[in-house]
Scaffold this active site. Structure first.
Site, PDB file in Angstrom:
ATOM      1  CG  HIS A 185      -2.760  -3.365  -2.736  1.00 49.99           C
ATOM      2  ND1 HIS A 185      -3.821  -4.566  -1.937  1.00 49.99           N
ATOM      3  CD2 HIS A 185      -2.750  -2.893  -1.805  1.00 49.99           C
ATOM      4  CE1 HIS A 185      -3.861  -4.073  -0.812  1.00 49.99           C
ATOM      5  NE2 HIS A 185      -3.317  -3.176  -0.784  1.00 49.99           N
TER       6      HIS A 185
ATOM      7  CB  SER B 224      -0.822  -0.177   1.710  1.00 49.45           C
ATOM      8  OG  SER B 224      -1.536  -0.701   0.810  1.00 49.45           O
TER       9      SER B 224
END
Length: 539
Positions: free
Chosen positions: A377, A123
């Site tokens: 993601h 992230s």
């Protein structure tokens, strides 16, 4: 009289059974039964309606005064699909035909999520791409690829620093806010304001000896609040700001105390958030670490606010800005639930994010506010196994007739979960290492908040997925999201739509200093060209 009692008991039993059946169908979904005849004419009408909607999709061509950037952490495309079905089944429907609010946005694109060093990213790298328009190494924040992971080299860090939409927004006169259900120092929110060679340096306590010249992420947030780069930050992560005396882990000064001394407003409970007077600079730390999952949250005044409540209050404050605002809102715990193979928790968090998006739509104007919903993601999660239409999305598959089952060591059929993970802790929840085969899950309560889905092999934490993620947009310049792009593209889209980087990206047509200036330059060039040739002819 005996026959009467017997009939009464039978009726009572039937009533209890019917009540249980209806409630279980409402919560868990149902077999597909519909009064709608889904024949060729039905699908033709649906197709025409959808086509007309696409043809009539409105484009807003002006400048975005405001930008709201929603990030569902780990909310890959499978999570969208499963959440959509789960939402419908909670309403007692089959579920597959349901939609999430952002699926009605007129423009959609796909974003490539790889980082500069990993096929499957983390992230920190993806958030840096989303907010700075620059891809970088996994694990690093607000730095480009020149910096070295986990190395405190102040010169290298300074050279590798990249600006974010928070910097560009502040420079253009916008006010900037951050809302998350994760720690405010966690990777996604930190990418808005921090520059760190490793995402783990959230407090001074986390920085190793020999690297003390580097500033921890919590200190960088306080610095951003003091300079006005960030006006509002809501989320969890109190421990990184407070000393041990005040329940935290800081070795140096207590950052909350310092922030309050400097005139900032500090909030810690749901009640304090609701009573807040929308002061200029505010820090709300509603959890010691990450905020609680929505299904576990204490909703009382002394408890934690929901993501939707934080979003509403943030917008109430940001709308007071005379020059517009940029607000980043993260549903951070979708990701954490997936890491634990707890699909129900992930879907509940996704639906809470949807509520926050609905609130934003209600509180803003399509003409001047660009709203983007995307993920940083995906995850190693899928839905498979040929379940029947309307089968509970959180449930099992076992169809003897079609051969959809697993055969145990006694040559008997067993069910498997519709939702499965490629890896994670779910393996040891369901695989019996003594027997060398899967436990029979047929009688397990898959609607439990803590039910863990099956995974192919064991990891303490399930991994991210590397697939493209979807992005949905509505408002000024939303049409530019269409297509397949690098994830870093979205920061440039936002900067162009809101005219944040006129010097390098220009501005939308009709915006002062934007395309009108280009048109003026073109007209002047034509005039000069004509005058030149007139003078040439005069010779």
């Amino acid at each position: 009289m005996g026959n009467l009692d017997s009939s009464f008991q039978q009726m009572k039993f039937l009533l209890v059974f019917v009540t249980f059946y209806i409630s279980s169908q409402t919560v868990c979904g149902r077999a597909h039964k519909s009064s709608i005849k889904e024949d060729a004419s039905y699908w033709e009408k649906l197709g025409k309606s959808d086509l007309q909607k696409a043809i009539n999709a409105k484009r807003y061509e002006g400048e975005a005064r405001n930008v709201i950037f929603f990030v569902g952490d780990g909310m890959g495309i499978p999570t969208h699909t499963m959440a959509r079905i789960y939402k419908g089944q909670k309403k007692g429907e089959s579920g597959e035909e349901e939609s999430l609010v952002w699926e009605d946005f007129p423009f959609t694109g796909l974003m490539k999520t790889y980082s500069t060093d990993k096929q499957v990213p983390d992230s920190a790298a993806t958030a840096t791409a989303l907010f700075s328009g620059v891809k970088t190494r996994s694990g690093m924040l607000g730095l480009d690829h020149q910096a070295h992971y986990n190395v405190c080299d102040s010169r290298a860090i300074e050279a590798a620093r990249v600006e974010s939409i928070a910097d560009w927004g502040t420079q253009s006169g916008r006010e900037v806010g951050i809302v998350t259900t994760a720690r405010v120092t966690h990777a996604t929110p930190a990418a808005m304001y921090a520059h760190s060679p490793i995402r783990d340096w959230e407090a001074d306590y986390n920085i190793p000896q020999g690297a003390k010249e580097c500033q921890d992420i919590a200190s960088q947030l306080i610095g951003s609040l003091e300079t006005g780069k960030i006006k509002l930050a809501f989320g969890g992560g109190r421990r990184a700001f407070r000393t041990a005396t005040n329940g935290g882990v800081r070795l140096g000064e207590d950052l909350v105390d310092e922030f309050k001394k400097a005139g900032g407003t500090y909030l810690e409970t749901n009640g304090e958030l609701q009573e807040w007077d929308y002061s200029d600079k505010v820090l709300g730390l509603f959890g010691h670490t990450h905020m609680d999952y929505e299904v576990d949250r204490d909703t009382e005044q002394g408890g934690q606010p929901s993501l939707t409540e934080m979003t509403r209050q943030a917008l109430n404050r940001m709308k007071k800005s005379s020059n517009g605002f940029i607000l980043m809102v993260e549903g951070g715990r979708i990701d954490h639930a997936h890491h634990q193979n707890k699909a129900k928790m992930a879907l509940e968090e996704t639906l809470e994010l949807e509520k926050a998006v609905k609130a934003a739509l209600e509180m803003t104007d399509r003409e001047d506010t660009l709203i983007i919903v995307t993920a940083d993601h995906g995850h190693a999660v899928t839905m498979s196994g040929y379940p029947e239409r309307g089968n509970p999305i959180l449930g099992f598959v076992k169809n003897i007739e079609r051969g959809n089952f697993v055969t145990n060591l006694d040559n008997q059929p067993q069910p498997y979960t519709t939702i499965g993970y490629a890896n994670g802790p779910g393996f040891d929840f369901h695989f019996n290492r003594t027997l060398g085969f899967w436990n029979n899950i047929e009688n397990e309560n898959y609607m439990s908040n803590n039910f863990v889905q099956m995974s192919t092999f064991h990891l303490d934490d399930e991994t991210h997925g590397g697939e493209d993620v979807s992005a949905y947009a509505i408002g000024p310049q939303a049409h530019l999201v269409s297509g397949v792009h690098e994830q870093s593209y979205l920061a440039h889209l936002v900067a162009y739509a809101a005219c944040l980087r006129e010097d390098t990206l220009d501005c939308p047509a009709g915006v002062s200093g934007g395309s009108e200036k280009k048109l003026l330059h073109s007209q002047l060039a034509i005039i000069v060209f004509v005058v030149f040739f007139i003078k040439k002819d005069d010779r």
